[in-house]
Motif scaffolding. Structure first.
Motif, PDB file in Angstrom:
ATOM      1  N   UNK A 130       0.823  -1.206   0.000  1.00  0.00           N
ATOM      2  CA  UNK A 130       0.000   0.000   0.000  1.00  0.00           C
ATOM      3  C   UNK A 130       0.860   1.259   0.000  1.00  0.00           C
ATOM      4  N   UNK A 149      -9.918  -0.276   7.086  1.00  0.00           N
ATOM      5  CA  UNK A 149      -8.756  -0.562   7.917  1.00  0.00           C
ATOM      6  C   UNK A 149      -8.251   0.742   8.558  1.00  0.00           C
ATOM      7  N   UNK A 150      -7.479   0.646   9.644  1.00  0.00           N
ATOM      8  CA  UNK A 150      -7.005   1.858  10.317  1.00  0.00           C
ATOM      9  C   UNK A 150      -6.279   2.829   9.386  1.00  0.00           C
ATOM     10  N   UNK A 151      -5.421   2.311   8.509  1.00  0.00           N
ATOM     11  CA  UNK A 151      -4.677   3.204   7.619  1.00  0.00           C
ATOM     12  C   UNK A 151      -5.621   3.927   6.660  1.00  0.00           C
ATOM     13  N   UNK A 156      -6.215 -10.601   9.073  1.00  0.00           N
ATOM     14  CA  UNK A 156      -6.410  -9.164   9.325  1.00  0.00           C
ATOM     15  C   UNK A 156      -7.402  -8.944  10.473  1.00  0.00           C
ATOM     16  N   UNK A 161      -6.651  -7.240  14.010  1.00  0.00           N
ATOM     17  CA  UNK A 161      -7.446  -6.086  14.440  1.00  0.00           C
ATOM     18  C   UNK A 161      -8.026  -6.329  15.827  1.00  0.00           C
ATOM     19  N   UNK A 205      -1.013  -1.414   6.950  1.00  0.00           N
ATOM     20  CA  UNK A 205      -2.453  -1.227   6.796  1.00  0.00           C
ATOM     21  C   UNK A 205      -3.128  -1.107   8.148  1.00  0.00           C
ATOM     22  N   UNK A 206      -2.693  -1.930   9.098  1.00  0.00           N
ATOM     23  CA  UNK A 206      -3.339  -1.939  10.414  1.00  0.00           C
ATOM     24  C   UNK A 206      -2.660  -0.981  11.380  1.00  0.00           C
TER      25      UNK A 206
END
Lengths: 227, 187
Positions: free
Chosen positions: A50, A212-214, B113, B117, B152-153
């Protein structure tokens, strides 16, 4: 009657001029936007991430590995890259007693923009190849799988000795999806051993999955900037 | 047919306007081959253009030679270990691995994922550390995907560590590539 007929015949002719205008406009765009890929001796399929940082192309030292685990090093073909390639060849020749001639060293610089992937012991004979032979030659890759004989370490060590510890601005790792983990680990080991703890992986772009958080943070930041 | 004959007859009758019309027709150039050529070139350029240029993914690795006391210790309660294996298999366990392998779970790249999370939500941020352990059969893509998952997380603390033999044995048992060991029946 005769007049009506003539009008009907005329209408079948389509005016292509606008079409030509558009097609050549698009053509011009693509011609200007195209940046031809530099010739690479290895075919690498990068993983996706990403990350959205641009890959720098100045003062680059790149380590590539393909699916079969063949490891290559390359330098960018700008001034800094050529200078570092020369220093590497000089030091390597001295350290390993290869006795490279100036012609061979200039070949090293030339080949280094495409990729060099031979064991140190084969370097001298490899550098005697002509341009055409270089392209056709299937390089065996720099051996890394043996911990005691990790020759990537020798190459990086020669580079850093040559520059007096000054690291290239962009150290990149260009890996193939299918390579198994031990190769990656051994390359990391060679990096770490030479004090390189920060580098960049070359990846293909991928969208951030929603929710998602990002994704949320980027959206918030984007919204904040728009305001 | 009859009409055409009539038409040509008419043309012969008054020559002046007929000649004029033909001259007007000639001024028009047929653009079709030009369009063909244009689009052929466009197609060529589309195929040779690299649309998405590669992106750089920054990676910092720890110095292994650092002394033990300088190295950060992971709290067992906040640790989440992800094991990567061949053909995109993912296994994970939280905290420490139980000796009977009861907290050793199988997963895949989609489900991991949610697990991460959940762990992130239930653990204090300073305690959370994800340990990524690829085995010899895991490929580079899996490792980068997992590192990407950390981005991403937004998990700040993670490490790529070599796999332990016990964990590798559990993976092999689960994948059934070796004779199942008695106590370790990892489901």
């Amino acid at each position: 009657m005769s007049k009506l007929n003539k009008i009907a015949r005329k209408s079948t002719w389509v005016d292509m001029t606008a079409f030509v205008d558009v097609s050549f406009l698009i053509l011009t765009f693509f011609m200007l936007a195209t940046k031809f890929k530099p010739p690479e001796v290895v075919n690498i399929d990068n993983p996706k991430s990403v990350s959205s940082d641009k890959v720098e192309d100045k003062d680059v030292f790149k380590v590539s590995f393909d699916k079969e685990g063949r490891v290559f090093i390359s330098f960018s073909s700008d001034k800094e890259g050529r200078e570092k390639a020369q220093l590497t060849a000089d030091v390597l020749s001295r350290q390993k007693g290869l006795g490279l001639t100036p012609a061979e060293i200039s070949n090293f610089i030339k080949f280094s923009s495409g990729g060099i992937g031979v064991p140190v012991s084969q370097l001298k004979s490899f550098l005697a190849l002509s341009d055409a032979e270089y392209k056709a030659f299937k390089q065996p890759g720099i051996p890394v799988s043996d911990t005691l004989n990790n020759q990537l370490n020798d190459y990086i060590n020669a580079l850093l000795t040559g520059t007096g510890g000054r690291k290239p601005a962009n150290i990149m790792l260009n890996g193939d999806n299918g390579t198994t983990y031990p190769y990656f680990k051994n390359i990391l080991a060679a990096f770490k051993k030479n004090g390189i703890f920060s580098f960049k992986l070359i990846t293909a772009m991928e969208g951030v999955p929603s929710g998602t958080p990002l994704y949320k943070r980027q959206k918030e930041q984007g919204g904040g900037e728009a305001k | 047919m009859a009409e055409i004959a009539q038409d040509s007859g008419g043309g012969g009758h008054k020559k002046g306007p007929g000649v004029k019309k033909q001259a007007r027709k000639d001024a028009r150039v047929d653009m079709t081959p030009m369009v063909d050529l244009g689009f052929l070139l466009i197609t060529f350029f589309i195929f040779t253009t690299t649309i998405n240029s590669p992106k750089a993914f920054k990676l910092n690795v720890p110095d292994d030679s650092a002394k033990d006391e300088e190295q950060t210790q992971a709290k067992a309660s906040g640790a989440f270990t992800v094991l990567l294996s061949k053909s995109n298999h993912v296994y994970y366990y939280e905290g420490q691995l139980q000796s009977d392998g009861s907290n050793f779970k199988s997963s895949n790249f989609k489900e991991i994922r949610n697990e991460l999370l959940r762990k992130k939500g239930s653990t204090a941020e300073k305690d959370l550390v994800v340990i990524i352990k690829p085995n010899e059969e895991a490929n580079y893509k899996n490792v980068v995907d997992m590192l990407d998952e950390m981005q991403i997380l937004e998990i700040k603390r993670y490490a790529v560590v070599d796999i332990a033999e016990g964990e590798n044995a559990l993976i092999r048992v689960t994948e059934g590539t070796s004779a199942p060991a008695p106590a370790a029946g990892g489901k």
